[in-house]
Design an enzyme around this catalytic site. Structure first.
Site, PDB file in Angstrom:
ATOM      1  N   HIS A 138       8.370  50.603  87.578  1.00 20.02           N
ATOM      2  CA  HIS A 138       9.713  50.037  87.766  1.00 20.02           C
ATOM      3  C   HIS A 138       9.644  48.564  87.385  1.00 20.02           C
ATOM      4  O   HIS A 138       8.905  47.789  87.991  1.00 20.02           O
ATOM      5  CB  HIS A 138      10.132  50.204  89.232  1.00 20.02           C
ATOM      6  CG  HIS A 138      11.462  49.595  89.529  1.00 20.02           C
ATOM      7  ND1 HIS A 138      12.631  50.033  88.942  1.00 20.02           N
ATOM      8  CD2 HIS A 138      11.803  48.555  90.330  1.00 20.02           C
ATOM      9  CE1 HIS A 138      13.638  49.293  89.387  1.00 20.02           C
ATOM     10  NE2 HIS A 138      13.164  48.389  90.224  1.00 20.02           N
ATOM     11  N   GLY A 153       9.202  43.430  90.470  1.00 19.25           N
ATOM     12  CA  GLY A 153       9.790  42.828  91.672  1.00 19.25           C
ATOM     13  C   GLY A 153      10.728  43.827  92.322  1.00 19.25           C
ATOM     14  O   GLY A 153      11.131  44.816  91.714  1.00 19.25           O
ATOM     15  N   LYS A 154      11.057  43.556  93.581  1.00 21.64           N
ATOM     16  CA  LYS A 154      11.904  44.491  94.330  1.00 21.64           C
ATOM     17  C   LYS A 154      13.295  44.592  93.697  1.00 21.64           C
ATOM     18  O   LYS A 154      13.738  43.692  92.998  1.00 21.64           O
ATOM     19  CB  LYS A 154      12.037  44.020  95.780  1.00 21.64           C
ATOM     20  CG  LYS A 154      10.764  44.213  96.589  1.00 21.64           C
ATOM     21  CD  LYS A 154      11.086  44.191  98.089  1.00 21.64           C
ATOM     22  CE  LYS A 154       9.865  44.535  98.918  1.00 21.64           C
ATOM     23  NZ  LYS A 154       8.942  43.397  99.043  1.00 21.64           N
ATOM     24  N   SER A 155      13.988  45.668  94.011  1.00 16.95           N
ATOM     25  CA  SER A 155      15.335  45.883  93.495  1.00 16.95           C
ATOM     26  C   SER A 155      16.254  44.747  93.938  1.00 16.95           C
ATOM     27  O   SER A 155      16.218  44.335  95.095  1.00 16.95           O
ATOM     28  CB  SER A 155      15.839  47.219  94.052  1.00 16.95           C
ATOM     29  OG  SER A 155      16.872  47.690  93.253  1.00 16.95           O
ATOM     30  N   GLY A 156      17.042  44.220  93.010  1.00 16.35           N
ATOM     31  CA  GLY A 156      17.998  43.172  93.356  1.00 16.35           C
ATOM     32  C   GLY A 156      17.458  41.762  93.286  1.00 16.35           C
ATOM     33  O   GLY A 156      18.169  40.795  93.578  1.00 16.35           O
ATOM     34  N   VAL A 157      16.196  41.588  92.867  1.00 13.64           N
ATOM     35  CA  VAL A 157      15.597  40.247  92.834  1.00 13.64           C
ATOM     36  C   VAL A 157      16.058  39.480  91.576  1.00 13.64           C
ATOM     37  O   VAL A 157      15.929  38.262  91.490  1.00 13.64           O
ATOM     38  CB  VAL A 157      14.044  40.331  92.930  1.00 13.64           C
ATOM     39  CG1 VAL A 157      13.413  40.728  91.615  1.00 13.64           C
ATOM     40  CG2 VAL A 157      13.451  39.020  93.426  1.00 13.64           C
ATOM     41  N   GLY A 158      16.596  40.207  90.584  1.00 18.19           N
ATOM     42  CA  GLY A 158      17.127  39.523  89.396  1.00 18.19           C
ATOM     43  C   GLY A 158      16.355  39.782  88.115  1.00 18.19           C
ATOM     44  O   GLY A 158      16.375  38.966  87.195  1.00 18.19           O
ATOM     45  N   LYS A 159      15.659  40.915  88.044  1.00 15.70           N
ATOM     46  CA  LYS A 159      14.847  41.220  86.847  1.00 15.70           C
ATOM     47  C   LYS A 159      15.721  41.385  85.601  1.00 15.70           C
ATOM     48  O   LYS A 159      15.449  40.791  84.569  1.00 15.70           O
ATOM     49  CB  LYS A 159      14.021  42.499  87.069  1.00 15.70           C
ATOM     50  CG  LYS A 159      13.026  42.408  88.199  1.00 15.70           C
ATOM     51  CD  LYS A 159      12.156  43.647  88.286  1.00 15.70           C
ATOM     52  CE  LYS A 159      12.887  44.904  88.677  1.00 15.70           C
ATOM     53  NZ  LYS A 159      13.435  44.877  90.053  1.00 15.70           N
ATOM     54  N   ASP A 177      14.447  48.565  83.717  1.00 17.59           N
ATOM     55  CA  ASP A 177      14.442  49.460  84.877  1.00 17.59           C
ATOM     56  C   ASP A 177      13.217  50.369  84.945  1.00 17.59           C
ATOM     57  O   ASP A 177      12.493  50.377  85.922  1.00 17.59           O
ATOM     58  CB  ASP A 177      15.725  50.301  84.934  1.00 17.59           C
ATOM     59  CG  ASP A 177      15.878  50.955  86.300  1.00 17.59           C
ATOM     60  OD1 ASP A 177      15.658  50.249  87.300  1.00 17.59           O
ATOM     61  OD2 ASP A 177      16.176  52.152  86.371  1.00 17.59           O
ATOM     62  N   GLU A 202      21.071  47.032  82.746  1.00 17.80           N
ATOM     63  CA  GLU A 202      22.057  47.223  83.812  1.00 17.80           C
ATOM     64  C   GLU A 202      22.193  45.922  84.594  1.00 17.80           C
ATOM     65  O   GLU A 202      21.243  45.440  85.204  1.00 17.80           O
ATOM     66  CB  GLU A 202      21.598  48.350  84.753  1.00 17.80           C
ATOM     67  CG  GLU A 202      22.669  48.708  85.757  1.00 17.80           C
ATOM     68  CD  GLU A 202      22.129  49.484  86.953  1.00 17.80           C
ATOM     69  OE1 GLU A 202      22.795  49.466  87.997  1.00 17.80           O
ATOM     70  OE2 GLU A 202      21.039  50.082  86.849  1.00 17.80           O
ATOM     71  N   ARG A 243      -0.120  26.325  93.022  1.00 19.38           N
ATOM     72  CA  ARG A 243       0.584  25.192  92.410  1.00 19.38           C
ATOM     73  C   ARG A 243      -0.140  24.657  91.182  1.00 19.38           C
ATOM     74  O   ARG A 243       0.428  23.921  90.394  1.00 19.38           O
ATOM     75  CB  ARG A 243       0.777  24.084  93.442  1.00 19.38           C
ATOM     76  CG  ARG A 243       1.750  24.528  94.526  1.00 19.38           C
ATOM     77  CD  ARG A 243       1.960  23.484  95.576  1.00 19.38           C
ATOM     78  NE  ARG A 243       2.507  22.237  95.021  1.00 19.38           N
ATOM     79  CZ  ARG A 243       2.920  21.232  95.768  1.00 19.38           C
ATOM     80  NH1 ARG A 243       2.877  21.318  97.076  1.00 19.38           N
ATOM     81  NH2 ARG A 243       3.391  20.138  95.212  1.00 19.38           N
TER      82      ARG A 243
END
Length: 312
Positions: A138, A153-159, A177, A202, A243
């Site tokens: 994913h 990254g998790k769903s909704g993080v802005g990929k 996706d 999407e 950093r």
């Protein structure tokens, strides 16, 4: 389910099917190819029957020297119930005994116009890519300055939103996706998009957009070797982020370790630019320029000089 069947190579290489048509749905389970010269000479102790058998000028010239009875016996032995097919190259004439044996045992007998060695190489490459181990991840795969970057990254993080920004900046989308990945060599991972969602992105609020029709054919590519993973995660106050860029995290996909960077997401951070620079920096590191190491070495020198001055 078999990934490759004999009929696939007939189509791919435009082979002429001479006999044994009943067997064209036989599965091909390995990319190795056999040239059964020693078997035609009568030695079948180690016959790799489950491979595609390739007969060139050498094998067929030798077969001509055999008596018709011997030839019939050996051709019969070449045809087993697991042999996916026998291919004659250079459009050579096929022995009648082989045509009959293939028809009886339902082993597809095919003929190619190409020379044996060249055809063997092309067929091996084709089978290796089709039979390579595969997985699906994913994420989003983008070609940034020639570096295949897998954004996770998790769903909704802005990929997808980040991918859109990167495409607008001139980079090329491979998959959004779901990324299908196959391991072609010990350390080569090739990513591509499932056919259904190829060229599509999407974006929440906009829905599905077609990157190729919006930005042109230069904004997409069908597959790309993955060399860098960038994991986006929501900024965590309590987490220590790297950093300096000295920590080399790895992510394992199939049997290959990839360099992985974790980039924290919060308002005001332009992720597309950060990812673009990460890809450039990764290329520099591969060329032997490591800014973080150079900084650390300079810092060590400054500290050392400071201590040296104090002593005096």
């Amino acid at each position: 389910m078999a990934k490759v069947r004999t009929k696939d190579i007939i189509e791919k290489f435009d082979l002429e099917l001479i006999s044994g048509e009943e067997g064209i749905n036989r599965p091909i389970t390995m990319s190795d190819i056999s040239r059964p010269g020693i078997e035609i000479a009568g030695f079948f102790d180690y016959y790799p029957a489950e491979r595609i058998q390739l007969l060139g000028k050498t094998e067929l010239t030798f077969a001509e020297k055999l008596s018709p009875t011997e030839r019939a016996i050996r051709m019969e032995k070449l045809c087993t119930d697991v042999t996916p097919g026998i291919i004659v190259t250079r459009e050579l004439e096929v022995p009648e005994e082989l045509i009959e044996a293939c028809e009886r045992e339902a082993v597809p007998l095919m003929r190619s116009r190409q020379k044996t060695t060249r055809f063997s190489g092309r067929l091996t490459n084709f089978l290796e890519s089709k039979l390579a181990p595969t997985t699906a991840v994913h994420g989003v795969l983008i070609d940034i300055y020639g570096v295949g970057v897998l954004i996770t990254g998790k769903s909704g993080v802005g990929k997808s939103e980040t991918a859109l920004e990167l495409v607008k900046r001139g980079h090329r989308l491979v998959a959004d996706d779901c990324v299908e990945i196959r391991q072609e060599d010990e350390d080569t991972l090739i990513g591509n998009s499932p056919e259904l969602i190829e060229h599509l992105l999407e974006i929440r609020g906009l829905g599905i957009i077609n990157v190729m029709t919006l930005f042109g054919a230069g904004a997409v590519r069908s597959h790309k070797r993955i060399t860098l993973v960038i994991n986006l995660e929501l900024w965590d106050q309590n987490k220590q982020y790297d950093r300096l860029g000295l920590d080399e995290e790895k992510m394992r996909i199939i049997d290959t370790d990839l360099t992985k960077l974790t980039v924290p997401v919060r308002p005001g951070r332009n992720l597309a630019v950060i990812i673009e620079v990460a890809a450039m920096n990764f290329r520099l590191k591969r060329m032997g320029v490591n800014a973080a190491e150079q900084f650390t070495n300079r810092l060590a020198d400054v500290i050392e000089e400071g201590e040296h001055d104090e002593e005096h």
